[in-house]
Scaffold this motif. Structure first.
Motif, PDB file in Angstrom:
ATOM      1  N   ASP A   1       1.041  -1.114  -0.006  1.00  0.00           N
ATOM      2  CA  ASP A   1      -0.008   0.072  -0.204  1.00  0.00           C
ATOM      3  C   ASP A   1       1.088   1.211   0.015  1.00  0.00           C
ATOM      4  OD1 ASP A   1       0.858   0.371   2.883  1.00  0.00           O
ATOM      5  OD2 ASP A   1      -0.908  -0.690   3.715  1.00  0.00           O
ATOM      6  N   CYS A   2       0.082   2.422   0.217  1.00  0.00           N
ATOM      7  CA  CYS A   2       0.973   3.549   0.069  1.00  0.00           C
ATOM      8  C   CYS A   2       2.645   3.478   0.828  1.00  0.00           C
ATOM      9  CB  CYS A   2       0.060   4.767  -0.366  1.00  0.00           C
ATOM     10  SG  CYS A   2      -0.504   4.866   1.348  1.00  0.00           S
ATOM     11  N   SER A   3       2.421   3.308   2.476  1.00  0.00           N
ATOM     12  CA  SER A   3       2.966   4.080   3.050  1.00  0.00           C
ATOM     13  C   SER A   3       3.896   2.193   3.517  1.00  0.00           C
ATOM     14  CB  SER A   3       2.826   4.393   4.489  1.00  0.00           C
ATOM     15  OG  SER A   3       1.721   3.150   5.306  1.00  0.00           O
ATOM     16  N   GLY A   4       3.206   1.861   2.981  1.00  0.00           N
ATOM     17  CA  GLY A   4       4.817   0.412   3.086  1.00  0.00           C
ATOM     18  C   GLY A   4       5.340  -0.192   2.049  1.00  0.00           C
ATOM     19  N   LEU A   5       5.406   1.383   0.958  1.00  0.00           N
ATOM     20  CA  LEU A   5       5.867   1.331  -0.095  1.00  0.00           C
ATOM     21  C   LEU A   5       7.396   1.904  -0.284  1.00  0.00           C
ATOM     22  CD1 LEU A   5       7.326   1.001  -3.134  1.00  0.00           C
ATOM     23  CD2 LEU A   5       6.291   2.803  -3.750  1.00  0.00           C
ATOM     24  N   THR A   6       6.364   2.831   1.308  1.00  0.00           N
ATOM     25  CA  THR A   6       7.853   3.471   1.217  1.00  0.00           C
ATOM     26  C   THR A   6       8.248   3.706   2.204  1.00  0.00           C
ATOM     27  OG1 THR A   6       6.369   5.195   2.325  1.00  0.00           O
ATOM     28  CG2 THR A   6       6.603   5.975   0.555  1.00  0.00           C
ATOM     29  N   SER A   7       8.260   2.946   3.462  1.00  0.00           N
ATOM     30  CA  SER A   7       8.551   1.817   4.557  1.00  0.00           C
ATOM     31  C   SER A   7       9.329   1.442   4.314  1.00  0.00           C
ATOM     32  CB  SER A   7       7.701   2.039   5.264  1.00  0.00           C
ATOM     33  OG  SER A   7       7.025   0.859   4.411  1.00  0.00           O
ATOM     34  N   TRP A   8       9.137   0.593   2.817  1.00  0.00           N
ATOM     35  CA  TRP A   8      10.130  -1.226   2.745  1.00  0.00           C
ATOM     36  C   TRP A   8      11.148   0.053   1.461  1.00  0.00           C
ATOM     37  CZ3 TRP A   8      11.234  -2.622  -2.544  1.00  0.00           C
ATOM     38  CH2 TRP A   8      11.861  -3.839  -2.899  1.00  0.00           C
ATOM     39  N   ALA A   9      11.141   0.371   0.899  1.00  0.00           N
ATOM     40  CA  ALA A   9      12.532   1.401   0.145  1.00  0.00           C
ATOM     41  C   ALA A   9      12.813   1.986   1.001  1.00  0.00           C
ATOM     42  CB  ALA A   9      11.837   2.467  -0.799  1.00  0.00           C
ATOM     43  N   TYR A  10      12.493   2.324   2.337  1.00  0.00           N
ATOM     44  CA  TYR A  10      13.491   2.681   2.966  1.00  0.00           C
ATOM     45  C   TYR A  10      14.416   2.041   3.720  1.00  0.00           C
ATOM     46  CZ  TYR A  10      13.840   7.939   1.608  1.00  0.00           C
ATOM     47  OH  TYR A  10      14.041   9.282   1.710  1.00  0.00           O
ATOM     48  N   ALA A  11      14.173   0.618   3.807  1.00  0.00           N
ATOM     49  CA  ALA A  11      14.529   0.024   4.834  1.00  0.00           C
ATOM     50  C   ALA A  11      15.244  -0.870   4.180  1.00  0.00           C
ATOM     51  CB  ALA A  11      13.221  -1.601   5.181  1.00  0.00           C
ATOM     52  N   GLN A  12      15.324  -0.973   2.556  1.00  0.00           N
ATOM     53  CA  GLN A  12      16.420  -1.578   1.518  1.00  0.00           C
ATOM     54  C   GLN A  12      17.401  -0.715   1.440  1.00  0.00           C
ATOM     55  OE1 GLN A  12      15.566  -4.857   0.753  1.00  0.00           O
ATOM     56  NE2 GLN A  12      12.642  -3.367   2.175  1.00  0.00           N
ATOM     57  N   ALA A  13      17.611   0.394   1.642  1.00  0.00           N
ATOM     58  CA  ALA A  13      17.530   1.358   1.794  1.00  0.00           C
ATOM     59  C   ALA A  13      19.477   1.708   2.995  1.00  0.00           C
ATOM     60  CB  ALA A  13      17.965   3.138   1.358  1.00  0.00           C
ATOM     61  N   GLY A  14      18.552   1.306   3.954  1.00  0.00           N
ATOM     62  CA  GLY A  14      19.588   0.706   5.531  1.00  0.00           C
ATOM     63  C   GLY A  14      19.017   1.812   6.349  1.00  0.00           C
ATOM     64  N   MET A  15      17.349   2.055   6.336  1.00  0.00           N
ATOM     65  CA  MET A  15      16.991   3.089   7.160  1.00  0.00           C
ATOM     66  C   MET A  15      15.577   2.669   7.763  1.00  0.00           C
ATOM     67  SD  MET A  15      16.927   7.127   7.446  1.00  0.00           S
ATOM     68  CE  MET A  15      16.492   7.917   8.266  1.00  0.00           C
ATOM     69  N   SER A  16      15.243   3.364   8.543  1.00  0.00           N
ATOM     70  CA  SER A  16      13.923   2.628   9.254  1.00  0.00           C
ATOM     71  C   SER A  16      13.032   3.551   9.834  1.00  0.00           C
ATOM     72  CB  SER A  16      14.345   1.657  10.657  1.00  0.00           C
ATOM     73  OG  SER A  16      12.622   1.370  11.361  1.00  0.00           O
ATOM     74  N   ILE A  17      12.095   4.281   8.934  1.00  0.00           N
ATOM     75  CA  ILE A  17      10.990   5.128   9.511  1.00  0.00           C
ATOM     76  C   ILE A  17       9.594   4.799   9.572  1.00  0.00           C
ATOM     77  CG2 ILE A  17      11.905   6.456   7.168  1.00  0.00           C
ATOM     78  CD1 ILE A  17       9.811   5.725   5.571  1.00  0.00           C
ATOM     79  N   PRO A  18       8.971   5.291   9.931  1.00  0.00           N
ATOM     80  CA  PRO A  18       7.839   4.764  10.768  1.00  0.00           C
ATOM     81  C   PRO A  18       6.967   3.940   9.692  1.00  0.00           C
ATOM     82  CG  PRO A  18       8.303   6.940  11.299  1.00  0.00           C
ATOM     83  CD  PRO A  18       8.924   6.985  10.174  1.00  0.00           C
ATOM     84  N   ARG A  19       5.613   3.030   9.650  1.00  0.00           N
ATOM     85  CA  ARG A  19       4.901   2.749   8.453  1.00  0.00           C
ATOM     86  C   ARG A  19       3.454   3.313   8.271  1.00  0.00           C
ATOM     87  NH1 ARG A  19       2.369   1.038   5.816  1.00  0.00           N
ATOM     88  NH2 ARG A  19       1.321  -1.124   5.433  1.00  0.00           N
ATOM     89  N   THR A  20       2.796   4.697   8.969  1.00  0.00           N
ATOM     90  CA  THR A  20       2.196   5.160   8.471  1.00  0.00           C
ATOM     91  C   THR A  20       2.381   6.342   7.798  1.00  0.00           C
ATOM     92  OG1 THR A  20       1.371   5.911  10.186  1.00  0.00           O
ATOM     93  CG2 THR A  20       0.187   4.045  10.621  1.00  0.00           C
ATOM     94  N   SER A  21       1.331   7.004   6.666  1.00  0.00           N
ATOM     95  CA  SER A  21       1.699   8.512   6.013  1.00  0.00           C
ATOM     96  C   SER A  21       1.658   9.035   6.864  1.00  0.00           C
ATOM     97  CB  SER A  21       0.729   8.282   4.843  1.00  0.00           C
ATOM     98  OG  SER A  21      -0.451   8.269   5.720  1.00  0.00           O
TER      99      SER A  21
END
Length: 352
Positions: free
Chosen positions: A266-286
């Motif tokens: 979903d929208c925030s699932g994509l952004t949080s997953w993408a940042y995780a691939q870059a080695g950084m954890s960001i919150p789950r919701t928009s």
């Protein structure tokens, strides 16, 4: 002989009622005959209603994501507390066993200390409150009893904390269920509207979306390569560039509410997953991601890889892709794709 009695006439009230009923029936029949059949909504009207339902579904989805995140956090905290309680109970049992062994040794040697005897027959808290007995204990015994007292207090606090969190977990699970049902209801209503369209109308809508997506993709790629004549757009940062590249790698993946990769989002699932691939954890919701970095209010100041937040309640997020385009997971029935930033009410960007 034939009767000459006049036939009974209906009363005036009865005539009036019958006349009124007849007139009403005639009027109703006339209205029914003249009423135009209900018109089937046009393709554009259906699309407008469906889009509104998808917006409502996504609002519920982000609340569902928040409740799910709260649930997972509570479950971890409860598990940790329960582990601590179990470990603490083992330590308490060991302390009690050690003090019991000391008492046994004293008894075998000819008697048991009256203060220790008091401890073994009463609560340690109550015992230690009686300061007059402390001088009867050895320093080692005092230390052991204090450890037992501290451990009992800690265990009682941890058990109470775990109990409170279990109650919160039950409330959170109820919220999660309600939001999940709300999302499903909105999506079912949207699907019902879409099913009212003809095959030709559905094909026309799909072609319009496909054409718009291709145009957005060309525009975004021109911004990143500088092939459009306006020069390339620099990424916000190395980390943002890596996260954006990860999002590009899953273009075409389906939107699924509550999903955070690696095959659907979903929208925030994509952004949080993408940042995780870059080695950084960001919150789950928009809504939480909206507070994860520096806010950029002017679209002209956005850089590739910045998060872009939409709608007044901040329920949608994507990546800025350059040249007024975003890369995001739009809604049910679509895939991760490029789209014009102007298709949704822009609020601000977030630079992480």
């Amino acid at each position: 002989m034939a009767s000459h009695r006049r036939p009974k006439q209906p009363s005036r009230a009865r005539v009036t009622v019958l006349t009124t009923a007849a007139a009403a029936a005639v009027a109703l029949g006339s209205q029914t005959a003249n009423a135009a059949p209900s018109e089937k909504p046009s393709k554009d009207e259906v699309k407008s209603k469906v889009d509104a339902l998808y917006v409502e579904a996504e609002k519920a989805t982000e609340k569902y994501n928040g409740a799910k995140e709260d649930q997972e956090k509570l479950e971890k905290e409860i598990s940790t507390l329960q582990d601590n309680v179990a470990r603490g109970q083992d330590e308490l049992n060991e302390l009690r066993e050690n003090i019991g062994l000391a008492a046994s040794a004293q008894y075998r040697s000819g008697g048991i200390d009256s203060s220790l005897q008091l401890f073994l027959s009463a609560d340690p808290d109550d015992y230690l409150d009686k300061a007059s007995t402390l001088d009867q204990l050895s320093a080692q015994q005092v230390d052991a009893l204090k450890k037992i007292q501290d451990k009992q207090r800690a265990l009682a606090q941890q058990r109470q904390e775990a109990s409170t969190k279990l109650e919160s977990l039950a409330d959170t699970r109820e919220t999660l269920s309600k939001k999940k049902n709300e999302v499903k209801a909105k999506l079912a209503e949207a699907q019902k509207l879409l099913n009212s369209l003809t095959a030709a109308e559905k094909a026309a809508l799909e072609e319009e979306e496909s054409r718009a997506t291709r145009a957005s993709e060309r525009t975004a790629l021109e911004a990143q390569t500088g092939s459009g004549g306006g020069g390339s757009v620099a990424p916000a940062s190395g980390r943002a560039s890596s996260a954006y590249a990860a999002a590009q790698s899953v273009i075409g993946s389906p939107y699924v509410y509550g999903a955070s990769g690696p095959s659907s989002f979903d929208c925030s699932g994509l952004t949080s997953w993408a940042y995780a691939q870059a080695g950084m954890s960001i919150p789950r919701t928009s809504q939480a991601q909206a507070n994860a970095g520096q806010r950029i209010y002017s679209q002209s100041d956005l850089k590739v890889g910045d998060l872009v937040i939409f709608y007044g309640d901040l329920h949608h997020v994507g990546f800025y892709a350059g040249n007024g385009q975003v890369l995001h997971a739009p809604r049910t029935g679509t895939v991760v794709r490029y789209e014009s930033i102007n298709n949704m009410p822009y609020q601000f960007g977030v630079r992480i």
